[in-house]
Structures are given as C-alpha cells and as structure tokens.
Scaffold this active site. Structure first.
Site, PDB file in Angstrom:
ATOM      1  N   GLU A 239      -4.315  -1.865  -4.815  1.00  0.00           N
ATOM      2  CA  GLU A 239      -3.136  -2.233  -4.366  1.00  0.00           C
ATOM      3  C   GLU A 239      -2.107  -2.939  -5.039  1.00  0.00           C
ATOM      4  O   GLU A 239      -2.407  -3.538  -5.932  1.00  0.00           O
ATOM      5  CB  GLU A 239      -3.634  -3.391  -2.961  1.00  0.00           C
ATOM      6  CG  GLU A 239      -4.609  -2.443  -2.171  1.00  0.00           C
ATOM      7  CD  GLU A 239      -5.481  -3.509  -1.116  1.00  0.00           C
ATOM      8  OE1 GLU A 239      -5.692  -3.079  -0.030  1.00  0.00           O
ATOM      9  OE2 GLU A 239      -5.673  -4.592  -1.568  1.00  0.00           O
TER      10      GLU A 239
ATOM     11  N   CYS B  77       2.846  -8.381  -7.548  1.00  0.00           N
ATOM     12  CA  CYS B  77       1.417  -8.603  -7.956  1.00  0.00           C
ATOM     13  C   CYS B  77       0.653  -7.230  -8.117  1.00  0.00           C
ATOM     14  O   CYS B  77       0.530  -6.536  -6.889  1.00  0.00           O
ATOM     15  CB  CYS B  77       0.690  -9.245  -6.814  1.00  0.00           C
ATOM     16  SG  CYS B  77      -1.051  -9.674  -7.266  1.00  0.00           S
TER      17      CYS B  77
ATOM     18  N   CYS C  65     -13.702  -4.261  -9.845  1.00  0.00           N
ATOM     19  CA  CYS C  65     -13.664  -5.044 -11.188  1.00  0.00           C
ATOM     20  C   CYS C  65     -15.188  -5.498 -11.250  1.00  0.00           C
ATOM     21  O   CYS C  65     -15.919  -5.347 -10.208  1.00  0.00           O
ATOM     22  CB  CYS C  65     -13.107  -6.445 -10.707  1.00  0.00           C
ATOM     23  SG  CYS C  65     -13.093  -7.571 -12.036  1.00  0.00           S
TER      24      CYS C  65
ATOM     25  N   CYS D  60     -16.996 -11.980  -9.511  1.00  0.00           N
ATOM     26  CA  CYS D  60     -16.801 -13.436  -9.227  1.00  0.00           C
ATOM     27  C   CYS D  60     -17.222 -13.663  -7.902  1.00  0.00           C
ATOM     28  O   CYS D  60     -16.881 -12.574  -6.819  1.00  0.00           O
ATOM     29  CB  CYS D  60     -15.420 -14.006  -9.305  1.00  0.00           C
ATOM     30  SG  CYS D  60     -14.957 -13.809 -11.096  1.00  0.00           S
TER      31      CYS D  60
ATOM     32  N   CYS E 126     -14.632 -13.237  -4.478  1.00  0.00           N
ATOM     33  CA  CYS E 126     -13.744 -12.075  -4.838  1.00  0.00           C
ATOM     34  C   CYS E 126     -13.932 -10.895  -3.998  1.00  0.00           C
ATOM     35  O   CYS E 126     -14.944 -10.220  -4.354  1.00  0.00           O
ATOM     36  CB  CYS E 126     -13.032 -12.055  -6.173  1.00  0.00           C
ATOM     37  SG  CYS E 126     -12.078 -10.757  -6.299  1.00  0.00           S
TER      38      CYS E 126
ATOM     39  N   CYS F 230      -4.254 -13.484  -2.369  1.00  0.00           N
ATOM     40  CA  CYS F 230      -5.057 -13.487  -3.329  1.00  0.00           C
ATOM     41  C   CYS F 230      -6.489 -13.226  -3.302  1.00  0.00           C
ATOM     42  O   CYS F 230      -6.960 -14.103  -2.300  1.00  0.00           O
ATOM     43  CB  CYS F 230      -4.906 -14.864  -4.146  1.00  0.00           C
ATOM     44  SG  CYS F 230      -3.896 -14.936  -5.732  1.00  0.00           S
TER      45      CYS F 230
HETATM   46  N1  SAH Z   1      -9.291 -10.702 -12.413  1.00  0.00           N
HETATM   47  C1  SAH Z   1      -8.144 -11.642 -12.752  1.00  0.00           C
HETATM   48  C2  SAH Z   1      -6.926 -11.703 -11.968  1.00  0.00           C
HETATM   49  C3  SAH Z   1      -7.210 -11.129 -10.590  1.00  0.00           C
HETATM   50  S1  SAH Z   1      -7.689 -12.153  -9.309  1.00  0.00           S
HETATM   51  C4  SAH Z   1      -8.687 -13.041 -12.416  1.00  0.00           C
HETATM   52  O1  SAH Z   1      -9.721 -13.243 -11.910  1.00  0.00           O
HETATM   53  O2  SAH Z   1      -7.952 -13.944 -13.023  1.00  0.00           O
HETATM   54  C5  SAH Z   1      -6.046 -13.165  -9.232  1.00  0.00           C
HETATM   55  C6  SAH Z   1      -6.563 -14.739  -8.676  1.00  0.00           C
HETATM   56  O3  SAH Z   1      -7.179 -14.635  -7.292  1.00  0.00           O
HETATM   57  C7  SAH Z   1      -7.729 -15.264  -9.565  1.00  0.00           C
HETATM   58  O4  SAH Z   1      -7.522 -16.400  -9.792  1.00  0.00           O
HETATM   59  C8  SAH Z   1      -8.848 -15.181  -8.719  1.00  0.00           C
HETATM   60  O5  SAH Z   1      -9.801 -15.949  -9.258  1.00  0.00           O
HETATM   61  C9  SAH Z   1      -8.480 -15.425  -7.364  1.00  0.00           C
HETATM   62  N2  SAH Z   1      -9.029 -15.308  -6.268  1.00  0.00           N
HETATM   63  C10 SAH Z   1     -10.229 -13.749  -6.297  1.00  0.00           C
HETATM   64  N3  SAH Z   1     -10.657 -14.225  -5.084  1.00  0.00           N
HETATM   65  C11 SAH Z   1     -10.007 -14.965  -4.195  1.00  0.00           C
HETATM   66  C12 SAH Z   1     -10.117 -15.507  -2.768  1.00  0.00           C
HETATM   67  N4  SAH Z   1     -10.976 -14.942  -1.988  1.00  0.00           N
HETATM   68  N5  SAH Z   1      -9.399 -16.552  -2.344  1.00  0.00           N
HETATM   69  C13 SAH Z   1      -8.336 -17.093  -3.021  1.00  0.00           C
HETATM   70  N6  SAH Z   1      -8.299 -16.614  -4.379  1.00  0.00           N
HETATM   71  C14 SAH Z   1      -8.951 -15.610  -5.200  1.00  0.00           C
HETATM   72 FE1  SF4 Z   2     -12.681  -9.849 -11.196  1.00  0.00          FE
HETATM   73 FE2  SF4 Z   2     -12.103 -10.920  -8.719  1.00  0.00          FE
HETATM   74 FE3  SF4 Z   2     -13.234 -12.276 -10.900  1.00  0.00          FE
HETATM   75 FE4  SF4 Z   2     -10.720 -11.442 -11.103  1.00  0.00          FE
HETATM   76  S1  SF4 Z   2     -11.715 -12.610  -9.648  1.00  0.00           S
HETATM   77  S2  SF4 Z   2     -12.419 -11.168 -12.611  1.00  0.00           S
HETATM   78  S3  SF4 Z   2     -10.790  -9.454 -10.015  1.00  0.00           S
HETATM   79  S4  SF4 Z   2     -14.150 -10.453  -9.705  1.00  0.00           S
END
Ligand code: SAH
Ligand code: SF4
Length: 378
Positions: free
Chosen positions: A96, A109, A116, A120, A123, A350
C-alpha cells in the site's frame, strides 16, 4: 544501448546506476540526466514522447528498456481526502501507498517490503508476516505513480501551479522495515534527493525504522535523510515485548546510533515515534523515563494514537491520558506532538496497512530477527 537480454526497467536505477547503464551503451552522461528528468520530473514513461532526446537514442531505449510500475488493485479515498493505492506485488501479494493531502504539502507514505518480519506486537503489517523485499522500481514506482495520477487528475495545489510535483514529502512509514531492505531503499532515496529526479530536500524525506542499529550507521553514510525511530517504550523490558528487534539492539545502543546519525545531519533532530497503548506504555512514569532518555539525543516526540486492526490485543489510550503524557514531555522542555489520524475509514492510518501477504514467512522470532542482523546488507 547494450544487448541485455530482458528489457531493463529504468525505475530500478539510482542516478549513478542510470549513468553507468547509459555509459555501457556508449551514450553520453547528459543523456542519462535528460531521460531521468523526463521520467521522474515529467512522469513520462514512453520514450517516443521524450522529444529532446536524439531519435536514435529513443529508438534504442524502446528496444532495451521500459518504465513500469505495479498495477493498481484498489484505489480508495477517505472522507478526509487521504487516498490509498493497493499495488500488485505478484503471487497474490500487494503493498500500500498512502497519499495525505494537507494545505501546505502533499505527503506520500510508501512501503518498502511486502509484509514485515520484525513482528512488532501492535502492527498490522507485522501480524501478516513477511513475503519479500520490494525492488527499487517498486519503491520509486509508488512515488512515480502518485505524482503522475494526481497530475493527470488536475491536481490544483498552489505548489503544483508553481511547477512543482504534487508530492512534496515522502515518508517511508508504510509496510515493511526499510532498513531491512537496505540497498533497494537507498537507491530509491538517492532518486528522491537527486536534482535530475525528484529533487526533494533531505528534510522532506523521512525514513522510519524500528531500530536496526548497524543499518542506521550505513544510512548516515549513504543517504542521511530525516530519521524517525519507532521507540514505543522507555525501557528495555517493555520495548523487548513491543518491538522485538530491541532484544538484539537494546535502547542504549539505539540511542548511541541516533547521536552518531546526527553527526551526519548537523542542526537536525531525530523524531521518536511512540504509539499510545492503553495501560501498557502510557503512564506518566513512562513519560518521565522518556524525558531522561531524551536528554541524550536532540529529538522530537510524535505520539501516535494506536490504530486498532482485527486480531490486535491492544486498545487506544484515552485522549486525556495521551494529553497528560504529552504534557509531561513538554513540561520537561521537549517538543511533543500528537499525530492526527488520517484515512481512518479506509484503514490507511499508521500501522493499519496490511496489504495482502501470501506465502508469508511465519517463523519464530529468533529465526526472523537474527538473519536480518547478521546480514544487514540483505
Ligand atoms: N517499519 C518501520 C516503518 C513502518 S511503520 C517502523 O517500524 O518504524 C510506521 C510507524 O507506524 C511506526 O512508528 C510503527 O511503529 C507505527 N505503527 C505500527 N502499527 C501501528 C498501529 N497499529 N497504530 C499506530 N501506529 C502503528
Ligand atoms: Fe515491521 Fe510493523 Fe514493526 Fe515497522 S512496526 S518494524 S512495519 S512490524
């Protein structure tokens, strides 16, 4: 041009790569710059339309090269104008790209991987597992496609009337961990910054990482764009749970890397992203711990309301708690803002980007994290 077997997608080259490819074909370096401007500044992919390029060169390009982006599978616009393109990544996968229009800028974005591997806890992308790295063409193609589409639709932002492209800012905050796809991402960043391509200033290109420390150092050396770091917790015990890469690169190491990064980006700061999870990391005590950490690094905080997705175990912190958290940071003299959630009704906010990830790698964390760290080049 050379006799390469398969036609070359020119979106896969960074400026030096394009120059080398033209050179190998016996073409002058200025031709590469000319073609680059047609592709990246005028969003033209058809060589026949590149009217100031010599006819012989155009004919040769048509045989040896192409400019292609992924097919759009779905195109949705939210009530606030945020727009999400779902792009085909082959074999049932899709990624996306999200366009966020604002009064003074147009932000895109973009994604760096199909899925990934870093898992995390909060996410949606991580939940879906990992399929593969995107190519440079697939990464740059998101920007190329967005600019081209918005222009074709008659984008009327004031900066567009003044001759600039609709997209003024790029954030690598879509699907994937950009530093786990280092080489392809750096080639894309070089194009974003190059005056014969997108010509964006370093401050208008932001890369967000969960904290792959060796790759942060390499980024500083190769393409020091604005850095955002997904902090999400003020101590190792909590961050180990929320951002598992922390078990490999703990907070102290990560903060040292941020300080070193800023040596390459003088007068700059790191943005710390912090997702607000109800009852998990949102207490005033957490904010005070953050204040102590932040003394080491010139930084700004961006508090992100947690965006729920199906299957997630977390809840969004109540607004009052987020405000109180921000106040602790601000009272200590730190810059802290609360991110406005955009594109809610099309799941474009996000961490909600799930795309489609097939044949995903669902392994135990240890086997997922270790290869990425052992071979930061891959
Ligand atoms: N992988 C990279 C970039 C992609 S995620 C990273 O982790 O930084 C972009 C941002 O969205 C990151 O700060 C991530 O932690 C945040 N994010 C992920 N899942 C989220 C969620 N469910 N709600 C709000 N922010 C989230
Ligand atoms: Fe990967 Fe999501 Fe963690 Fe970013 S926040 S490193 S996209 S698992």
């Amino acid at each position: 041009m050379t006799d390469a077997a398969a036609p070359q997608n020119l979106l896969d080259f960074d400026p030096a790569g394009l120059a080398a490819w033209f050179d190998a074909a016996g073409e002058k370096p200025f031709r590469a710059r000319q073609v680059s401007r047609w592709i990246h500044q005028r969003h033209v992919g058809d060589f026949a339309r590149m009217t100031d390029v010599a006819k012989a060169t155009r004919a040769s390009l048509a045989l040896r090269a192409h400019v292609s982006t992924a097919d759009v599978i779905r195109d949705s616009t939210a009530s606030d104008g945020t727009r999400k393109w779902l792009l085909d990544a082959g074999n049932g996968n899709a990624v996306e790209a999200v366009y966020i229009p604002e009064d003074d800028r147009g932000t895109l974005c973009i994604s760096s991987q199909a899925g990934c591997a870093l898992d995390c806890a909060f996410c949606a992308t991580g939940h879906g597992g990992f399929n593969r790295n995107l190519t440079t063409a697939e990464i740059v193609g998101q920007l190329w496609h967005a600019n081209r589409t918005l222009l074709a639709e008659g984008a009327d932002a004031p900066w567009v009337s003044a001759g600039r492209a609709p997209i003024t800012n790029v954030v690598m905050m879509g699907m994937g961990e950009p530093l786990a796809n280092f080489d392809a991402v750096v080639r894309a960043l070089r194009l974003f910054l190059d005056d014969n391509a997108y010509g964006l200033s370093r401050r208008r290109v932001t890369l967000s990482t969960s904290g792959i420390v060796p790759a942060i150092d390499r980024l500083a050396a190769e393409a020091p764009v604005a850095l955002a770091v997904s902090l999400h917790a003020p101590n190792d015990a909590l961050r180990d749970r929320l951002v598992p890469i922390n078990r490999v690169h703990p907070l102290a190491t990560l903060l040292d890397a941020c300080v070193r990064y800023l040596d390459h980006a003088p007068r700059d700061f790191v943005t710390f992203e912090y997702v607000m999870l109800d009852g998990v990391n949102d207490q005033p005590s957490h904010a005070r711990e953050l204040v102590a950490l932040a003394r080491r690094v010139p930084c700004k905080f961006n508090l992100i309301p947690f965006n729920p997705f199906p299957g997630s175990d977390f809840r969004t912190s109540p607004r009052e708690r987020t405000l109180a958290f921000r106040d602790v940071l601000q009272d200590a003299g730190l810059v802290a803002t609360i991110r406005k959630t955009r594109g809610d009704d099309i799941d474009a906010a996000c961490g909600q980007l799930a795309g489609q990830v097939q044949n995903r790698v669902k392994r135990r964390l240890a086997s997922r994290v270790v290869p990425i760290v052992a071979h930061p080049n891959h």
